[in-house]
Design a protein around this motif. Structure first.
Motif, PDB file in Angstrom:
ATOM      1  N   ASN A  64      55.665  66.173 -60.060  1.00  0.00           N
ATOM      2  CA  ASN A  64      54.432  66.526 -59.408  1.00  0.00           C
ATOM      3  C   ASN A  64      54.480  66.942 -58.113  1.00  0.00           C
ATOM      4  O   ASN A  64      55.643  67.000 -57.348  1.00  0.00           O
ATOM      5  CB  ASN A  64      53.389  65.415 -59.574  1.00  0.00           C
ATOM      6  CG  ASN A  64      53.867  64.151 -58.947  1.00  0.00           C
ATOM      7  OD1 ASN A  64      54.352  64.415 -57.981  1.00  0.00           O
ATOM      8  ND2 ASN A  64      53.571  63.071 -59.605  1.00  0.00           N
ATOM      9  N   SER A  65      53.412  67.406 -57.375  1.00  0.00           N
ATOM     10  CA  SER A  65      53.322  67.929 -55.966  1.00  0.00           C
ATOM     11  C   SER A  65      53.953  66.887 -55.280  1.00  0.00           C
ATOM     12  O   SER A  65      54.744  66.975 -54.108  1.00  0.00           O
ATOM     13  CB  SER A  65      52.092  68.367 -55.692  1.00  0.00           C
ATOM     14  OG  SER A  65      50.977  67.111 -55.928  1.00  0.00           O
ATOM     15  N   LEU A  66      53.704  65.470 -55.091  1.00  0.00           N
ATOM     16  CA  LEU A  66      54.226  64.540 -54.293  1.00  0.00           C
ATOM     17  C   LEU A  66      55.939  64.564 -54.542  1.00  0.00           C
ATOM     18  O   LEU A  66      56.539  64.322 -53.457  1.00  0.00           O
ATOM     19  CB  LEU A  66      53.947  63.138 -54.583  1.00  0.00           C
ATOM     20  CG  LEU A  66      54.302  62.118 -53.962  1.00  0.00           C
ATOM     21  CD1 LEU A  66      54.012  62.218 -52.387  1.00  0.00           C
ATOM     22  CD2 LEU A  66      53.642  60.601 -54.534  1.00  0.00           C
ATOM     23  N   MET A  91      57.465  67.253 -52.524  1.00  0.00           N
ATOM     24  CA  MET A  91      57.424  67.005 -50.982  1.00  0.00           C
ATOM     25  C   MET A  91      58.699  65.944 -50.772  1.00  0.00           C
ATOM     26  O   MET A  91      59.611  66.004 -49.740  1.00  0.00           O
ATOM     27  CB  MET A  91      55.910  66.437 -50.383  1.00  0.00           C
ATOM     28  CG  MET A  91      55.170  67.381 -50.360  1.00  0.00           C
ATOM     29  SD  MET A  91      55.552  68.873 -49.409  1.00  0.00           S
ATOM     30  CE  MET A  91      55.803  68.064 -47.904  1.00  0.00           C
ATOM     31  N   GLN A  92      58.718  65.085 -51.833  1.00  0.00           N
ATOM     32  CA  GLN A  92      59.807  63.829 -51.597  1.00  0.00           C
ATOM     33  C   GLN A  92      61.298  64.687 -51.741  1.00  0.00           C
ATOM     34  O   GLN A  92      62.145  64.299 -50.952  1.00  0.00           O
ATOM     35  CB  GLN A  92      59.641  63.061 -52.654  1.00  0.00           C
ATOM     36  CG  GLN A  92      58.506  61.865 -52.114  1.00  0.00           C
ATOM     37  CD  GLN A  92      58.303  61.002 -53.560  1.00  0.00           C
ATOM     38  OE1 GLN A  92      58.132  61.407 -54.490  1.00  0.00           O
ATOM     39  NE2 GLN A  92      58.225  59.695 -53.012  1.00  0.00           N
ATOM     40  N   LEU A  93      61.363  65.787 -52.533  1.00  0.00           N
ATOM     41  CA  LEU A  93      62.485  66.369 -52.599  1.00  0.00           C
ATOM     42  C   LEU A  93      62.860  67.070 -51.462  1.00  0.00           C
ATOM     43  O   LEU A  93      64.135  67.201 -50.944  1.00  0.00           O
ATOM     44  CB  LEU A  93      62.519  67.130 -54.031  1.00  0.00           C
ATOM     45  CG  LEU A  93      63.709  68.397 -54.156  1.00  0.00           C
ATOM     46  CD1 LEU A  93      64.835  67.559 -54.511  1.00  0.00           C
ATOM     47  CD2 LEU A  93      63.375  69.116 -55.520  1.00  0.00           C
ATOM     48  N   VAL A  94      62.096  67.726 -50.911  1.00  0.00           N
ATOM     49  CA  VAL A  94      62.387  68.542 -49.617  1.00  0.00           C
ATOM     50  C   VAL A  94      62.661  67.584 -48.466  1.00  0.00           C
ATOM     51  O   VAL A  94      63.785  67.785 -47.778  1.00  0.00           O
ATOM     52  CB  VAL A  94      61.228  69.339 -49.316  1.00  0.00           C
ATOM     53  CG1 VAL A  94      61.177  69.988 -47.713  1.00  0.00           C
ATOM     54  CG2 VAL A  94      60.835  70.287 -50.244  1.00  0.00           C
ATOM     55  N   LEU A  95      61.906  66.600 -48.251  1.00  0.00           N
ATOM     56  CA  LEU A  95      62.362  65.292 -47.545  1.00  0.00           C
ATOM     57  C   LEU A  95      63.741  64.922 -47.688  1.00  0.00           C
ATOM     58  O   LEU A  95      64.515  64.575 -46.629  1.00  0.00           O
ATOM     59  CB  LEU A  95      61.276  64.233 -47.312  1.00  0.00           C
ATOM     60  CG  LEU A  95      59.765  65.065 -46.698  1.00  0.00           C
ATOM     61  CD1 LEU A  95      58.995  63.688 -46.852  1.00  0.00           C
ATOM     62  CD2 LEU A  95      59.987  65.311 -45.429  1.00  0.00           C
ATOM     63  N   ASP A 118      71.952  73.132 -64.475  1.00  0.00           N
ATOM     64  CA  ASP A 118      71.103  74.243 -64.530  1.00  0.00           C
ATOM     65  C   ASP A 118      69.909  74.200 -65.309  1.00  0.00           C
ATOM     66  O   ASP A 118      69.200  75.114 -65.534  1.00  0.00           O
ATOM     67  CB  ASP A 118      72.088  75.204 -65.283  1.00  0.00           C
ATOM     68  CG  ASP A 118      72.579  74.905 -66.610  1.00  0.00           C
ATOM     69  OD1 ASP A 118      72.182  73.787 -67.071  1.00  0.00           O
ATOM     70  OD2 ASP A 118      73.037  76.040 -67.407  1.00  0.00           O
ATOM     71  N   GLU A 119      69.447  72.902 -65.384  1.00  0.00           N
ATOM     72  CA  GLU A 119      68.032  72.526 -66.186  1.00  0.00           C
ATOM     73  C   GLU A 119      67.021  72.697 -64.994  1.00  0.00           C
ATOM     74  O   GLU A 119      67.100  72.153 -63.910  1.00  0.00           O
ATOM     75  CB  GLU A 119      68.138  71.170 -66.639  1.00  0.00           C
ATOM     76  CG  GLU A 119      66.814  71.041 -67.253  1.00  0.00           C
ATOM     77  CD  GLU A 119      66.893  69.565 -68.042  1.00  0.00           C
ATOM     78  OE1 GLU A 119      66.010  68.904 -68.736  1.00  0.00           O
ATOM     79  OE2 GLU A 119      67.838  68.785 -67.937  1.00  0.00           O
ATOM     80  N   ASP A 120      66.025  73.330 -65.341  1.00  0.00           N
ATOM     81  CA  ASP A 120      64.739  73.629 -64.492  1.00  0.00           C
ATOM     82  C   ASP A 120      63.860  72.234 -64.410  1.00  0.00           C
ATOM     83  O   ASP A 120      63.568  71.873 -65.425  1.00  0.00           O
ATOM     84  CB  ASP A 120      64.042  74.731 -64.895  1.00  0.00           C
ATOM     85  CG  ASP A 120      62.840  74.917 -64.087  1.00  0.00           C
ATOM     86  OD1 ASP A 120      62.334  74.344 -63.104  1.00  0.00           O
ATOM     87  OD2 ASP A 120      62.137  75.984 -64.331  1.00  0.00           O
ATOM     88  N   ILE A 121      64.011  71.681 -63.353  1.00  0.00           N
ATOM     89  CA  ILE A 121      63.503  70.385 -63.236  1.00  0.00           C
ATOM     90  C   ILE A 121      62.024  70.404 -63.188  1.00  0.00           C
ATOM     91  O   ILE A 121      61.426  69.242 -63.659  1.00  0.00           O
ATOM     92  CB  ILE A 121      63.982  69.615 -61.952  1.00  0.00           C
ATOM     93  CG1 ILE A 121      63.481  70.350 -60.539  1.00  0.00           C
ATOM     94  CG2 ILE A 121      65.556  69.083 -62.026  1.00  0.00           C
ATOM     95  CD1 ILE A 121      63.925  69.554 -59.257  1.00  0.00           C
ATOM     96  N   PHE A 122      61.493  71.575 -62.951  1.00  0.00           N
ATOM     97  CA  PHE A 122      59.803  71.691 -63.038  1.00  0.00           C
ATOM     98  C   PHE A 122      59.405  71.911 -64.472  1.00  0.00           C
ATOM     99  O   PHE A 122      58.287  71.524 -64.760  1.00  0.00           O
ATOM    100  CB  PHE A 122      59.414  72.784 -62.194  1.00  0.00           C
ATOM    101  CG  PHE A 122      59.678  72.368 -60.698  1.00  0.00           C
ATOM    102  CD1 PHE A 122      59.213  71.549 -59.883  1.00  0.00           C
ATOM    103  CD2 PHE A 122      60.786  72.991 -59.883  1.00  0.00           C
ATOM    104  CE1 PHE A 122      59.403  71.128 -58.587  1.00  0.00           C
ATOM    105  CE2 PHE A 122      61.212  72.875 -58.756  1.00  0.00           C
ATOM    106  CZ  PHE A 122      60.593  72.020 -57.990  1.00  0.00           C
TER     107      PHE A 122
END
Length: 89
Positions: free
Chosen positions: A40-42, A45-49, A30-34
């Motif tokens: 970062n923004s890269l 994108m890697q997480l979505v992919l 439940d920890e907010d990874i952001f």
């Protein structure tokens, strides 16, 4: 028909992916990874992919909300929703 992925099946795969970026810092489900400062923004994108390829699903534009990717729990819930949704043809 694809196997419906449960939240508990998805979490270990998500944790393993995140560990590549967070090193020794173990992310709580439940920890907010952001909020950790490690991403970062890269990474986003890697997480979505990763989610798309690992769980054989498509992340649609409407799924691209920070709330869907902010915690292991949220990502697992998104995967479960997407994997159990009926496929439109």
């Amino acid at each position: 028909m694809p196997h419906e992925t449960t939240i508990e099946e998805a979490k270990p795969k998500i944790r393993e992916f995140l560990a590549r970026f967070f090193g020794d810092h173990r992310i709580a489900d439940d920890e907010d990874i952001f909020a950790t400062g490690f991403v970062n923004s890269l990474f986003i994108m890697q997480l979505v992919l990763f989610v798309e390829s690992e769980f054989a699903l498509t992340v649609e534009d409407e799924d691209l909300e920070i709330a869907n990717f902010s915690t292991v729990d949220a990502i697992a819930a998104l995967v479960t929703r997407k994997r159990s949704a009926p496929v439109s043809s």
